[in-house]
Design a protein around this motif. Structure first.
Motif, short mmCIF file in Angstrom:
data_model
loop_
_atom_site.label_atom_id
_atom_site.label_comp_id
_atom_site.label_asym_id
_atom_site.label_seq_id
_atom_site.Cartn_x
_atom_site.Cartn_y
_atom_site.Cartn_z
N ILE A 115 47.62 31.82 43.29
CA ILE A 115 48.10 30.50 42.88
C ILE A 115 49.44 30.24 43.57
O ILE A 115 50.30 31.11 43.61
CB ILE A 115 48.17 30.40 41.32
N LYS A 116 49.56 29.08 44.18
CA LYS A 116 50.77 28.74 44.95
C LYS A 116 51.20 27.32 44.61
O LYS A 116 50.42 26.54 44.07
CB LYS A 116 50.48 28.85 46.45
N MET A 117 52.44 26.97 44.99
CA MET A 117 52.93 25.63 44.68
C MET A 117 52.54 24.65 45.79
O MET A 117 52.65 24.96 46.97
CB MET A 117 54.45 25.62 44.52
N ASP A 118 52.13 23.48 45.36
CA ASP A 118 51.71 22.41 46.27
C ASP A 118 52.91 21.52 46.61
O ASP A 118 54.00 21.69 46.04
CB ASP A 118 50.62 21.59 45.57
N THR A 119 52.71 20.59 47.53
CA THR A 119 53.75 19.58 47.79
C THR A 119 53.21 18.17 47.55
O THR A 119 53.90 17.20 47.80
CB THR A 119 54.24 19.66 49.25
N ILE A 123 51.71 23.69 54.60
CA ILE A 123 52.82 23.20 53.77
C ILE A 123 53.96 24.21 53.63
O ILE A 123 55.11 23.81 53.56
CB ILE A 123 52.33 22.71 52.38
N HIS A 124 53.65 25.49 53.54
CA HIS A 124 54.72 26.50 53.42
C HIS A 124 54.51 27.56 54.49
O HIS A 124 54.08 28.68 54.17
CB HIS A 124 54.68 27.17 52.04
N PRO A 125 54.80 27.28 55.77
CA PRO A 125 54.49 28.25 56.83
C PRO A 125 55.12 29.63 56.64
O PRO A 125 54.43 30.64 56.74
CB PRO A 125 54.99 27.58 58.10
N THR A 126 56.42 29.68 56.34
CA THR A 126 57.10 30.98 56.26
C THR A 126 56.52 31.83 55.14
O THR A 126 56.14 32.99 55.35
CB THR A 126 58.60 30.76 56.00
N GLU A 127 56.43 31.21 53.98
CA GLU A 127 55.98 31.93 52.79
C GLU A 127 54.54 32.42 52.97
O GLU A 127 54.22 33.57 52.66
CB GLU A 127 56.08 30.96 51.60
#
Lengths: 211, 391
Positions: A122-126, A156-160
């Motif tokens: 589960i990850k955070m969306d934008t 949306i979150h390339p680094t992470e």
């Protein structure tokens, strides 16, 4: 001198008034629906479920462990565990969520579900434009609506997401090495057994899935 | 041609009236003029609201409304539809009759004021001998409507707003009247068309507007301050200070009654700007003698819109005063200065022509201005702040 401050103030506002027609830097307004500022990488709104591969149902990382459901402060997650199991990315049979609902009218985007999830599922969306005219059905997202691909997560979150992928690859490599060692051990044992009386072929664990 | 264009509305009215029998002509003529006034000023009001919002936006480096129609110019239509379709709520414990009448009284009395304003050459609805007096009588009635609204709402914010409004309006009404009296002293008439005629003369290319005399300039500034306070405009918008009183006397108004209050407020602004224009800025007369070919009503409305722009500009600049500051300013600075201005006007009147009266009047007013400002400043104790804490 009385009134000096007023004159000064009036001149200042006059400068603003005239200047806003001339210089573009003065007008900081972004006319939102037409113009958009790209979201920063750390932006986060509501959570979504990550899946690998092309099939959202088969590739879903969630194993319905229900940790997020228990940890969620406003209790907006509802999970129903499956009866059967399906192999996860390392090939281990796992439960999967038969139902996974998040009520985003209750969710406060605290990211605690993301912090506690041991499976990077589960990850955070934008995505923030979620306005709907149906405040009950429209804001209760089911697992299909929540499922988004790993590629989307990368966008949306390339680094992470790169870090997450590295961690998962490492885990998988470890698991693979373990299975390989086990298989080797079993093969050696079998070979030893074969040297003596003939026996049944060793049962190697299935190896499927993986990112 | 220029003269025809100048009198175009008069000709139009006469042409329309000529279709009727002679008996009906005077009444119909007046009716047509009334209709014109009742249509033009709310139209200007609609235009002003959108320009005000856009102008205030620009002052704050914003864009202002730009969604409804081209550049947002249909915003007033959207606002009108909104306020018409909104629910009209009357509080249960309000005095329904008075609550209903208050916005009507405001709008009607404000419209009455336009009757005596000369909006162009021969363009005055009623050429009253005591037009100025009539105007102020009608202006004073708006205070009544404000108090009616505040009292009948039965709401503490409304009542406080109304009390503030009445205190403020009465204080500044005095200044408004006294600053106009100096004009009456010079022109020798209470009739507004006559006052304009007195200013519609030129020396060389320059007009004889009263603002171009020392007493006239001082009087105009005092008039402008009082007019801002009379129309409850920022920085004197205490009666409806949002941060303190919700919305002041119209807290309990919604829907079209609120829109009427809003309309009344802007109409009051137009009428008081119109009067200021008439008294000090030469009414419908052209600013330079070679510009007289432009129709007189253009000049009148141009000057009114210019005053409105200054109102908006001030609103975008100055913070709201405190009640005691407002009262001190009215009674300790504006009123004495206006009284002095009245005496200077008398001096001007009796010193005859020549350069001497210019010097004497300018020196008196300038000295008084500096002296009074110093006096005000000295009475203010500005030092380190002391705080008291609850124990």
């Amino acid at each position: 001198m009385l009134g000096e401050g007023i004159v000064k103030g009036m001149l200042e506002t006059a400068r603003n008034f005239a200047g806003s027609f001339v210089s573009k830097e003065r007008l900081t307004t972004v006319e939102y629906p037409e113009q958009r500022i790209p979201t920063v990488e750390a932006a986060r709104v509501f959570p979504f479920l990550v899946y690998d591969g092309a099939d959202w149902e088969g590739g879903m990382r969630c194993v319905a462990c229900q940790i997020c459901e228990k940890e969620c402060p406003p209790q907006c997650i509802y999970i129903e565990k499956s009866k059967d199991k399906k192999p996860d990315f390392v090939g281990k049979p796992q439960f999967y969520p038969a139902r996974f609902d998040i009520d985003i009218s209750v969710c406060m985007s605290c990211q605690i579900c993301v912090e506690v999830c041991p499976f990077e599922a589960i990850k955070m969306d934008t995505q923030f434009e979620l306005a709907t005219d149906d405040r009950f059905g429209g804001l209760l997202l089911d697992r299909h609506e929540l499922a988004k691909s790993n590629e989307y997560y990368h966008s949306i979150h390339p680094t992470e997401s790169t870090e997450v992928d590295a961690r998962l690859a490492e885990e998988k490599a470890k698991a693979d090495a373990k299975t390989k060692a086990a298989a080797d051990a079993a093969a050696a044992k079998a070979a030893a057994a074969a040297a003596a009386p003939p026996a049944a072929p060793p049962a190697t664990p299935t190896k499927e899935g993986g990112s | 041609m220029a003269a025809n264009l100048d009198q175009i509305f008069i000709h139009l009215r006469d042409w329309l009236v000529a279709f009727l029998p002679v008996v009906l002509r005077p009444a119909t003529g007046v009716l047509l003029s009334v209709i014109a006034i009742v249509c033009v000023f709310p139209g200007l009001f609609a235009l002003t609201t959108v320009f005000e919002r856009k102008g205030l936006g620009r002052i704050q480096n914003r864009l202002g409304p730009n969604r409804v129609g081209p550049f947002g110019f249909f915003q007033p239509i959207a606002d009108g539809i909104k306020s018409l379709t909104k629910e009209d709520i009357v509080p249960l414990s309000a005095n329904a009759g008075v609550h209903f009448l208050a916005p009507l009284v405001l709008v009607v009395t404000v419209f009455m004021g336009f009757a005596v304003l000369p909006m162009g050459r021969n363009m005055v609805l009623v050429d009253m001998d005591a037009g100025l007096l009539f105007f102020f009588a009608m202006g004073a009635a708006t205070e009544l409507s404000v108090f009616m609204a505040g009292w009948s709402s039965r709401n503490k914010y409304s009542l406080l707003g109304a009390m503030r409004a009445v205190a403020q309006m009465i204080s500044y009404e005095v200044v408004l009247l006294l600053s106009s009296v100096s004009v009456v002293m010079i022109s020798g008439s209470l009739s507004l068309p006559k006052i304009v005629d007195a200013q519609n003369q030129y020396t060389g290319v320059f007009p004889h507007w009263y603002i171009f005399t020392p007493w006239g300039l001082a009087g105009f500034i005092m008039y402008a301050i009082a007019a801002t306070a009379e129309t409850n405009r920022s920085p004197f918008d205490l009666p409806e200070g949002e941060s303190e009183l919700v919305a002041g006397y119209h807290t309990e108004y919604s829907g079209f009654k609120f829109a009427l209050f809003f309309l009344g407020e802007y109409l009051a602004m137009f009428s008081i700007s119109g009067l200021g224009t008439t008294l000090f800025l030469g009414g419908w007369s052209a600013p330079l003698s070679f510009l007289t070919f432009i129709p007189s009503w253009c000049w009148f409305f141009g000057k009114v819109m210019l005053s409105i722009f200054v109102f908006i500009w001030m609103r975008g600049t100055l913070p709201r005063l405190r009640q005691d500051q407002l009262m001190n300013f009215a009674w300790k600075f504006v009123l004495p200065f206006t009284l002095l201005d009245l005496m200077v006007t008398a001096l001007w009147r009796f010193m005859g022509d020549g350069w001497l009266r210019w010097v004497v009047c300018t020196v008196i007013l300038g000295t008084a201005y500096v002296f009074m400002a110093r006096l005000q400043w000295r009475q203010k104790h500005i030092g380190p702040r002391s705080y008291r804490y609850a124990e």
